[in-house]
Motif scaffolding. Sequence first.
Motif, PDB file in Angstrom:
ATOM      1  N   ARG A  11       0.828  -1.213   0.000  1.00 46.62           N
ATOM      2  CA  ARG A  11       0.000   0.000   0.000  1.00 46.62           C
ATOM      3  C   ARG A  11       0.861   1.261   0.000  1.00 46.62           C
ATOM      4  NH1 ARG A  11      -1.874  -0.741   6.148  1.00 46.62           N
ATOM      5  NH2 ARG A  11       0.104  -0.077   6.990  1.00 46.62           N
ATOM      6  N   ASP A  12       2.041   1.212   0.632  1.00 50.05           N
ATOM      7  CA  ASP A  12       2.950   2.360   0.613  1.00 50.05           C
ATOM      8  C   ASP A  12       3.508   2.583  -0.792  1.00 50.05           C
ATOM      9  OD1 ASP A  12       2.552   2.780   3.326  1.00 50.05           O
ATOM     10  OD2 ASP A  12       4.307   1.587   3.897  1.00 50.05           O
ATOM     11  N   ARG A  14       2.039   1.643  -3.596  1.00 49.55           N
ATOM     12  CA  ARG A  14       0.912   2.128  -4.426  1.00 49.55           C
ATOM     13  C   ARG A  14       0.630   3.601  -4.173  1.00 49.55           C
ATOM     14  NH1 ARG A  14      -3.543  -2.264  -3.268  1.00 49.55           N
ATOM     15  NH2 ARG A  14      -2.905  -1.467  -1.270  1.00 49.55           N
ATOM     16  N   ASN A  15       0.722   4.017  -2.920  1.00 53.48           N
ATOM     17  CA  ASN A  15       0.483   5.417  -2.576  1.00 53.48           C
ATOM     18  C   ASN A  15       1.508   6.333  -3.253  1.00 53.48           C
ATOM     19  OD1 ASN A  15      -0.847   7.535  -1.212  1.00 53.48           O
ATOM     20  ND2 ASN A  15       0.707   7.497   0.394  1.00 53.48           N
ATOM     21  N   VAL A  16       2.771   5.926  -3.243  1.00 52.84           N
ATOM     22  CA  VAL A  16       3.821   6.722  -3.893  1.00 52.84           C
ATOM     23  C   VAL A  16       3.585   6.755  -5.405  1.00 52.84           C
ATOM     24  CG1 VAL A  16       6.299   6.932  -4.335  1.00 52.84           C
ATOM     25  CG2 VAL A  16       5.488   6.294  -2.065  1.00 52.84           C
ATOM     26  N   ARG A  18       0.728   6.451  -6.983  1.00 55.76           N
ATOM     27  CA  ARG A  18      -0.500   7.181  -7.297  1.00 55.76           C
ATOM     28  C   ARG A  18      -0.343   8.692  -7.083  1.00 55.76           C
ATOM     29  NH1 ARG A  18      -3.684   4.075  -4.607  1.00 55.76           N
ATOM     30  NH2 ARG A  18      -3.430   5.194  -2.683  1.00 55.76           N
ATOM     31  N   GLU A  19       0.289   9.083  -5.976  1.00 56.55           N
ATOM     32  CA  GLU A  19       0.322  10.494  -5.620  1.00 56.55           C
ATOM     33  C   GLU A  19       1.671  11.173  -5.845  1.00 56.55           C
ATOM     34  OE1 GLU A  19      -1.285  11.122  -1.722  1.00 56.55           O
ATOM     35  OE2 GLU A  19      -2.806   9.582  -2.023  1.00 56.55           O
ATOM     36  N   ASN A  35       6.718  12.837   2.841  1.00 54.72           N
ATOM     37  CA  ASN A  35       6.067  12.174   3.974  1.00 54.72           C
ATOM     38  C   ASN A  35       6.152  13.079   5.199  1.00 54.72           C
ATOM     39  OD1 ASN A  35       8.584  11.786   5.249  1.00 54.72           O
ATOM     40  ND2 ASN A  35       8.834   9.743   4.418  1.00 54.72           N
ATOM     41  N   ASP A  79       9.224   9.713   0.688  1.00 52.99           N
ATOM     42  CA  ASP A  79       9.109   8.311   0.315  1.00 52.99           C
ATOM     43  C   ASP A  79       9.643   8.221  -1.102  1.00 52.99           C
ATOM     44  OD1 ASP A  79       7.913   7.670   2.710  1.00 52.99           O
ATOM     45  OD2 ASP A  79       5.881   7.631   1.913  1.00 52.99           O
TER      46      ASP A  79
END
Length: 118
Positions: A11-12, A14-16, A18-19, A35, A79
Amino acid sequence: MNFSESLKKNRDFRNVYREGISYANRYLVMYILKNDGKKNRVGISVSKKVGNSIVRHRLTRLIRESYRLNEARFLCGYDIVVIARIGAKGKKYSEIERALIHIGKLHKIVDNQMECIE
């Protein structure tokens, strides 16, 4: 790595993806996302397209070592996900290190005089 931790959870990553913002060169792609911490969190990804497990692990070690030896030059609080491209297969340490520093400079998170302070 004194100033950094590993990015491990899916999930970390994917977050990087995506955003975050990405830049690339011939050998590497780097995504970064600010972060809330005082340390960088670094994740390395090498796809099966690049080669077999021996090739992938070698590239992972080269990227990790390149970052470790230059981490004092990186700004803190990000991140970072580094992805190896097919072109990185079979390259020497010095070429991977140059590619990592080049992408860091494109992101403006690497400087020759900067030092990460906790």
